[in-house]
Design a protein around this motif. Structure first.
Motif, PDB file in Angstrom:
ATOM      1  N   LEU A  46       2.414   9.789   2.937  1.00 43.72           N
ATOM      2  CA  LEU A  46       2.041   9.739   1.526  1.00 43.72           C
ATOM      3  C   LEU A  46       2.993  10.615   0.720  1.00 43.72           C
TER       4      LEU A  46
ATOM      5  N   GLU B 245      -7.331   2.160  -1.354  1.00 44.67           N
ATOM      6  CA  GLU B 245      -6.779   1.886  -0.040  1.00 44.67           C
ATOM      7  C   GLU B 245      -7.534   2.677   0.972  1.00 44.67           C
TER       8      GLU B 245
ATOM      9  N   ILE C 239      -2.578  15.064  -8.298  1.00 43.51           N
ATOM     10  CA  ILE C 239      -3.623  14.274  -7.656  1.00 43.51           C
ATOM     11  C   ILE C 239      -4.820  15.184  -7.454  1.00 43.51           C
TER      12      ILE C 239
ATOM     13  N   THR D 183       0.851  -1.184   0.000  1.00 40.30           N
ATOM     14  CA  THR D 183       0.000   0.000   0.000  1.00 40.30           C
ATOM     15  C   THR D 183       0.885   1.232   0.000  1.00 40.30           C
ATOM     16  N   VAL D 184       0.338   2.299  -0.480  1.00 43.36           N
ATOM     17  CA  VAL D 184       1.120   3.534  -0.560  1.00 43.36           C
ATOM     18  C   VAL D 184       1.451   4.038   0.843  1.00 43.36           C
TER      19      VAL D 184
ATOM     20  N   VAL E  20      -6.624   6.821  -2.491  1.00 38.54           N
ATOM     21  CA  VAL E  20      -6.381   6.704  -1.053  1.00 38.54           C
ATOM     22  C   VAL E  20      -7.588   7.297  -0.341  1.00 38.54           C
TER      23      VAL E  20
ATOM     24  N   TYR F 214       4.107   4.518  -7.641  1.00 36.19           N
ATOM     25  CA  TYR F 214       2.705   4.580  -7.250  1.00 36.19           C
ATOM     26  C   TYR F 214       1.971   5.629  -8.047  1.00 36.19           C
TER      27      TYR F 214
ATOM     28  N   ILE G  32      -7.225  11.486  -3.689  1.00 39.04           N
ATOM     29  CA  ILE G  32      -7.198  11.327  -2.230  1.00 39.04           C
ATOM     30  C   ILE G  32      -8.542  11.819  -1.721  1.00 39.04           C
TER      31      ILE G  32
ATOM     32  N   ASN H 239      -7.086  -1.274  -5.968  1.00 37.23           N
ATOM     33  CA  ASN H 239      -6.609   0.079  -6.190  1.00 37.23           C
ATOM     34  C   ASN H 239      -7.080   1.056  -5.136  1.00 37.23           C
TER      35      ASN H 239
ATOM     36  N   VAL I 179      -0.973   7.382  -7.603  1.00 41.15           N
ATOM     37  CA  VAL I 179      -2.152   7.807  -6.857  1.00 41.15           C
ATOM     38  C   VAL I 179      -2.819   8.913  -7.645  1.00 41.15           C
TER      39      VAL I 179
ATOM     40  N   SER J 268      -4.763   4.562  -8.617  1.00 43.94           N
ATOM     41  CA  SER J 268      -5.167   4.195  -7.272  1.00 43.94           C
ATOM     42  C   SER J 268      -5.715   5.374  -6.488  1.00 43.94           C
TER      43      SER J 268
END
Lengths: 348, 315
Positions: B196, B179, B251, A67-68, B139, B206, B211, B177, B208, B137
């Motif tokens: 992060l 989290e 992001i 996980t990040v 978060v 990664y 968020i 994907n 991302v 992905s």
């Protein structure tokens, strides 16, 4: 000076600061050999310093996938976990269970509110008994913590409900567990049910705040607690509070504490709330007490209300359940499905 | 922050004497030098015997520092950056996308404000699922235990169509994907965002894209107000970190906020004036309980007029 917080010896910290490393970010971006040269220490020592830095800032990683952010879980892992562990506490009323997706879910904070006399305390006592139903009978087999702020918990009523529950379990066992299995599955006596309800009586809001803070330690020592019922969360916060902003802050803090408890120990937290009247759009209507900011403190919200002569439960807020309504009734045996002879008696 | 020792290698005027002089003032690194008053340093250099060398050293330091700060960028460069990097993330809901002219913009902090049970978390799930399936992905930072994997599964299944076997592969990929991280106080939130940031800076693997912080108000409300101003400082830190992550690493950031009562019984967004300026885009949600239609209304947007609104439903 973040390096002062690290678990290193004083001489190591002194060397770090005199070399110019004052924040953790600056240390974590260097390589061990570089650090060794800078601080004039051996490479092993530099490696150890770097390890303690990374341990200090890393959260515990629980999942197997990358996980990040350490400590996060991917949605797929959470789904697998949810599908395999049984996480619902039945309310003994089939209609209510079906709209709740099986019952009150563990790991979430559920707020139940309603007018006086609708059955909130009854539901609370029923849940305190139902959480103890053993795994073999479809329950979660845990203990209950009952925090009473109003003094409305009656041990005799709890005994009555426990007797009915024990009777139902015996019926179930007779019908479904035939043969050699019947002897192994033990039945619970009503007295056992009462033994597993841990009761706290709270008399002021400071006691309430102190208790929510203490629950973390308490549940660590009593790992089989599966539900925490607070009846009711509003009582001590409604009167005598001069500073409304302070009340909002305190309630926000309590809400976060309870959320943390629910997540960390996998317990269901059930908060019983009272109602108040609100004036909006030119009319008065009933809304749950403690204000708008409290309405965000729970994961799920169920409102109990009268519909004609029957009691209804309505899901007002839930991230995963559809809005629906179901009737239920309060009988001498506890909360059960609604039937025609359990309606409210009309006052003449 | 580099130690002064590094600079002795390349620059003649920053020699051991200079380093010692700085050490006598408690300056061990470039950061300390920046914080120290240059005039005081020059004045004390005057008193020593090798004052010319020391003043040369100070000037050298200042010129080195000049080259290290963030460069001025022209509008042309910014426009190119915007076209290449800062796309829109579709929310998966057509009327919403049309209202926002494409969707959530990367590099912006978007805020969803609304009373309880007005659809904010549901739209967050919808956007997260959409981005996880198609783009990269996600978060999800959750402060109210409201992240529900079963609901995400329902939404992903609905978005990706109904072909069974194909859907299962996509489902696993999409859910991997996303989290989810549970935080229960603002310090934990800052910790997660810092982590992060450092993992995005160190490893470029990664991707991302989004968020989501649900909800930032329940984390900050307990510390805001009262006699100290610590709450406002923490709001500013959270806002700064979110904006930095959004801009540097391309992001889109989404936060949710709730409402409190303002004057005259109307509702206004929580967290007050200090939070008001931090998100780039503010959208207000409402829900008509009778018909189950959600409405969204623009409160603030950098280049669109406020007041635009759209309706949508969530199946």
């Amino acid at each position: 000076m973040e390096v002062l917080r690290l678990p290193l010896s004083a001489s190591q910290k002194g060397k770090l600061i005199s070399a110019g490393y004052t924040s953790i970010a600056s240390i974590s971006s260097t390589s061990p050999s570089h650090l060794a040269l800078e601080l004039k220490v051996s490479e092993n020592e530099a490696l150890e310093i770097l390890k303690s830095v990374s341990n200090g800032s890393r959260l515990q990683s629980t999942s197997s996938s990358l996980t990040v952010v350490n400590g996060a879980q991917s949605a797929w892992d959470m789904l697998q976990e949810e599908e395999t562990t049984r996480v619902h506490i039945t309310t003994s009323c089939a209609d209510l269970d079906s709209i709740l997706g099986g019952g009150i879910s563990c790991k979430e904070v559920t707020e139940i509110g309603g007018v006086p006399g609708i059955g909130k305390t009854q539901l609370g006592i029923q849940l305190a008994v139902n959480v103890q139903i053993p795994y073999d009978y479809g329950g979660v087999g845990g203990k209950a913590i009952y925090i009473d702020t109003e003094g409305s918990f009656m041990a005799e009523r709890a005994l009555q409900i426990a007797e009915a529950c024990s009777h139902d379990m015996a019926e179930y066992s007779r019908l479904y567990h035939k043969g050699p299995q019947a002897c192994e599955v033990k039945t619970m006596q009503p007295k056992d049910f009462l033994e597993n309800i841990l009761y706290f009586r709270v008399c002021s809001y400071t006691e309430q705040i102190a208790l929510t803070n203490y629950l973390d330690e308490f549940i660590k020592d009593h790992k089989d607690v599966k539900v925490v019922i607070i009846d009711s969360i509003t009582f001590h916060f409604r009167q005598d509070f001069d500073d409304m902003a302070l009340r909002t802050r305190v309630l926000g803090g309590i809400a976060l504490n309870l959320m943390k408890l629910a997540k960390k120990f996998g317990v269901a937290v059930v908060l019983l709330n009272q109602v108040t009247t609100k004036y909006s759009d030119g009319s008065f209507h009933l809304a749950l007490a403690l204000g708008d900011s409290w309405s965000h403190a729970s994961t799920n919200r169920i409102i109990l209300h009268w519909n004609g002569d029957e009691r209804y439960a309505y899901i007002d807020k839930s991230p995963s359940l559809r809005s629906a309504s179901a009737p239920y009734s309060v009988t001498p045996k506890g909360i059960r499905n609604s039937s025609s002879n359990n309606k409210r008696i009309k006052h003449i | 922050m580099g130690a002064l020792n590094y600079l002795t290698v390349e620059n003649a005027s920053i020699d051991a004497d200079f380093v010692q002089f700085c050490a006598s003032h408690g300056i061990f690194s470039v950061e300390d030098f920046l914080v120290h008053d240059v005039y005081v340093l020059v004045a004390s250099a005057e008193k020593l015997s090798n004052s010319d060398r020391l003043k040369q050293g100070i000037n050298q330091m200042l010129s080195i520092i000049e080259t290290w700060h963030q460069p001025w960028v022209s509008g042309q460069v910014l426009l190119e950056d915007r076209e290449q990097n800062k796309h829109c993330l579709s929310t998966g809901c057509k009327s919403f996308d049309m209202l926002l002219q494409g969707g959530l913009r990367v590099g912006h902090v978007t805020e969803f404000v609304g009373p309880s049970s007005s659809g904010k978390t549901q739209v967050c799930f919808q956007v997260a699922s959409n981005v996880a399936i198609k783009l990269g992905s996600v978060v999800f930072i959750d402060s109210g235990n409201s992240f529900s994997p079963t609901r995400i599964k329902q939404i992903v299944t609905r978005i990706s169509g109904s072909v069974e076997t194909w859907v299962h592969g996509i489902l696993q990929q999409a859910m991997r994907n996303i989290e989810c991280h549970a935080v229960f106080d603002v310090y934990a939130l800052l910790n997660v965002l810092q982590q992060l940031k450092s993992s995005l800076e160190s490893q470029a693997g990664y991707k991302v894209r989004l968020i989501i912080v649900d909800s930032v108000s329940s984390l900050i409300a307990p510390i805001l107000g009262g006699s100290n101003a610590q709450g406002h400082a923490l709001i500013a830190s959270v806002g700064y970190l979110l904006k930095k992550l959004a801009d540097r690493h391309n992001i889109a950031v989404l936060v949710t906020n709730h409402m409190v009562s303002g004057e005259g019984g109307t509702l206004k967004p929580a967290l007050g004036e200090s939070w008001k300026n931090i998100p780039h885009v503010r959208l207000q949600f409402s829900r008509d309980h009778a018909t189950n239609i959600y409405g969204v209304y623009i409160l603030k947007h950098p280049y669109m007029a406020s007041g635009g609104s759209a309706n949508f439903t969530i199946p």
